[in-house]
Design a protein around this motif. Structure first.
Motif, PDB file in Angstrom:
ATOM      1  N   LEU A   2       0.850  -1.177   0.000  1.00 49.57           N
ATOM      2  CA  LEU A   2       0.000   0.000   0.000  1.00 49.57           C
ATOM      3  C   LEU A   2       0.891   1.235   0.000  1.00 49.57           C
ATOM      4  O   LEU A   2       2.071   1.141   0.347  1.00 49.57           O
ATOM      5  CB  LEU A   2      -0.890  -0.008   1.250  1.00 49.57           C
ATOM      6  N   PRO A   3       0.375   2.393  -0.358  1.00 51.78           N
ATOM      7  CA  PRO A   3       1.203   3.595  -0.313  1.00 51.78           C
ATOM      8  C   PRO A   3       1.820   3.779   1.070  1.00 51.78           C
ATOM      9  O   PRO A   3       1.159   3.552   2.086  1.00 51.78           O
ATOM     10  CB  PRO A   3       0.217   4.727  -0.625  1.00 51.78           C
ATOM     11  N   GLY A   4       3.074   4.159   1.119  1.00 53.04           N
ATOM     12  CA  GLY A   4       3.773   4.359   2.383  1.00 53.04           C
ATOM     13  C   GLY A   4       3.691   5.797   2.859  1.00 53.04           C
ATOM     14  O   GLY A   4       3.077   6.647   2.227  1.00 53.04           O
ATOM     15  N   PHE A   5       4.318   6.037   3.980  1.00 53.98           N
ATOM     16  CA  PHE A   5       4.362   7.365   4.581  1.00 53.98           C
ATOM     17  C   PHE A   5       5.826   7.751   4.734  1.00 53.98           C
ATOM     18  O   PHE A   5       6.501   7.251   5.606  1.00 53.98           O
ATOM     19  CB  PHE A   5       3.697   7.368   5.964  1.00 53.98           C
ATOM     20  N   GLY A   6       6.354   8.611   3.884  1.00 51.61           N
ATOM     21  CA  GLY A   6       7.742   9.040   4.010  1.00 51.61           C
ATOM     22  C   GLY A   6       8.710   7.924   3.662  1.00 51.61           C
ATOM     23  O   GLY A   6       8.603   7.316   2.610  1.00 51.61           O
ATOM     24  N   ASP A   7       9.652   7.656   4.553  1.00 53.31           N
ATOM     25  CA  ASP A   7      10.655   6.612   4.337  1.00 53.31           C
ATOM     26  C   ASP A   7      10.181   5.278   4.881  1.00 53.31           C
ATOM     27  O   ASP A   7      10.930   4.540   5.520  1.00 53.31           O
ATOM     28  CB  ASP A   7      11.969   7.003   5.002  1.00 53.31           C
ATOM     29  N   PHE A   8       8.940   4.977   4.637  1.00 52.99           N
ATOM     30  CA  PHE A   8       8.341   3.741   5.111  1.00 52.99           C
ATOM     31  C   PHE A   8       7.546   3.090   3.998  1.00 52.99           C
ATOM     32  O   PHE A   8       7.142   3.745   3.046  1.00 52.99           O
ATOM     33  CB  PHE A   8       7.379   4.020   6.274  1.00 52.99           C
ATOM     34  N   VAL A   9       7.324   1.807   4.143  1.00 56.33           N
ATOM     35  CA  VAL A   9       6.422   1.093   3.262  1.00 56.33           C
ATOM     36  C   VAL A   9       5.367   0.445   4.159  1.00 56.33           C
ATOM     37  O   VAL A   9       5.662   0.037   5.283  1.00 56.33           O
ATOM     38  CB  VAL A   9       7.168   0.048   2.399  1.00 56.33           C
ATOM     39  N   VAL A  10       4.145   0.414   3.682  1.00 58.82           N
ATOM     40  CA  VAL A  10       3.068  -0.240   4.417  1.00 58.82           C
ATOM     41  C   VAL A  10       2.770  -1.547   3.703  1.00 58.82           C
ATOM     42  O   VAL A  10       2.531  -1.555   2.492  1.00 58.82           O
ATOM     43  CB  VAL A  10       1.808   0.647   4.481  1.00 58.82           C
ATOM     44  N   ALA A  11       2.822  -2.650   4.449  1.00 53.88           N
ATOM     45  CA  ALA A  11       2.582  -3.960   3.867  1.00 53.88           C
ATOM     46  C   ALA A  11       1.447  -4.661   4.607  1.00 53.88           C
ATOM     47  O   ALA A  11       1.368  -4.594   5.830  1.00 53.88           O
ATOM     48  CB  ALA A  11       3.849  -4.805   3.942  1.00 53.88           C
ATOM     49  N   GLU A  37      -8.295   2.838  10.419  1.00 56.98           N
ATOM     50  CA  GLU A  37      -9.369   2.069   9.802  1.00 56.98           C
ATOM     51  C   GLU A  37      -8.909   1.496   8.462  1.00 56.98           C
ATOM     52  O   GLU A  37      -8.343   2.202   7.624  1.00 56.98           O
ATOM     53  CB  GLU A  37     -10.592   2.950   9.590  1.00 56.98           C
ATOM     54  N   GLY A  38      -9.122   0.215   8.286  1.00 55.27           N
ATOM     55  CA  GLY A  38      -8.740  -0.450   7.051  1.00 55.27           C
ATOM     56  C   GLY A  38      -7.305  -0.935   7.009  1.00 55.27           C
ATOM     57  O   GLY A  38      -6.889  -1.542   6.029  1.00 55.27           O
ATOM     58  N   TYR A  39      -6.528  -0.673   8.048  1.00 53.58           N
ATOM     59  CA  TYR A  39      -5.124  -1.073   8.079  1.00 53.58           C
ATOM     60  C   TYR A  39      -4.840  -2.086   9.190  1.00 53.58           C
ATOM     61  O   TYR A  39      -3.693  -2.283   9.566  1.00 53.58           O
ATOM     62  CB  TYR A  39      -4.212   0.146   8.280  1.00 53.58           C
ATOM     63  N   GLY A  40      -5.862  -2.748   9.693  1.00 55.17           N
ATOM     64  CA  GLY A  40      -5.701  -3.645  10.828  1.00 55.17           C
ATOM     65  C   GLY A  40      -4.743  -4.790  10.606  1.00 55.17           C
ATOM     66  O   GLY A  40      -4.146  -5.292  11.540  1.00 55.17           O
ATOM     67  N   ASP A  41      -4.556  -5.224   9.370  1.00 56.90           N
ATOM     68  CA  ASP A  41      -3.648  -6.328   9.079  1.00 56.90           C
ATOM     69  C   ASP A  41      -2.366  -5.829   8.399  1.00 56.90           C
ATOM     70  O   ASP A  41      -1.704  -6.562   7.676  1.00 56.90           O
ATOM     71  CB  ASP A  41      -4.338  -7.383   8.227  1.00 56.90           C
ATOM     72  N   CYS A  42      -2.025  -4.557   8.662  1.00 54.98           N
ATOM     73  CA  CYS A  42      -0.859  -3.939   8.028  1.00 54.98           C
ATOM     74  C   CYS A  42       0.200  -3.549   9.057  1.00 54.98           C
ATOM     75  O   CYS A  42      -0.111  -3.234  10.199  1.00 54.98           O
ATOM     76  CB  CYS A  42      -1.272  -2.685   7.265  1.00 54.98           C
ATOM     77  N   LEU A  43       1.436  -3.573   8.594  1.00 56.78           N
ATOM     78  CA  LEU A  43       2.569  -3.091   9.375  1.00 56.78           C
ATOM     79  C   LEU A  43       3.294  -2.043   8.553  1.00 56.78           C
ATOM     80  O   LEU A  43       3.386  -2.147   7.329  1.00 56.78           O
ATOM     81  CB  LEU A  43       3.532  -4.229   9.700  1.00 56.78           C
ATOM     82  N   ARG A  44       3.798  -1.038   9.243  1.00 59.44           N
ATOM     83  CA  ARG A  44       4.624  -0.020   8.600  1.00 59.44           C
ATOM     84  C   ARG A  44       6.078  -0.406   8.854  1.00 59.44           C
ATOM     85  O   ARG A  44       6.506  -0.572   9.991  1.00 59.44           O
ATOM     86  CB  ARG A  44       4.327   1.356   9.195  1.00 59.44           C
TER      87      ARG A  44
END
Length: 66
Positions: A2-11, A37-44
């Motif tokens: 998914l789109p990340g935030f800055g120097d991060f990736v969201v998976a 919301e909608g990111y419950g199974d995601c890690l940054r």
């Protein structure tokens, strides 16, 4: 991915809690996104130095967490 935030990736992971536990055991930084919301199974995951990124990928592959 998914789109990340800055120097991060969201998976998104099938079992984000299991992945989080393994990353914590290996000392690899991450952030749970359960509060969004909608990111419950995601890690940054941070984008770091090449050898650190390689270690993250090694852990994910070795433990079949990808």
């Amino acid at each position: 991915m998914l789109p990340g935030f800055g120097d991060f990736v969201v998976a998104r992971f099938k079992n984000a809690e299991r992945v989080a536990q393994r990353l914590a055991e290996e000392g690899i930084p991450f952030k749970r996104l359960t509060e969004l919301e909608g990111y419950g199974d995601c890690l940054r995951l941070p984008i770091r130095l090449p050898h650190q990124n390689s270690e993250l990928l090694r852990v994910l592959r070795t433990h079949n967490l990808h």
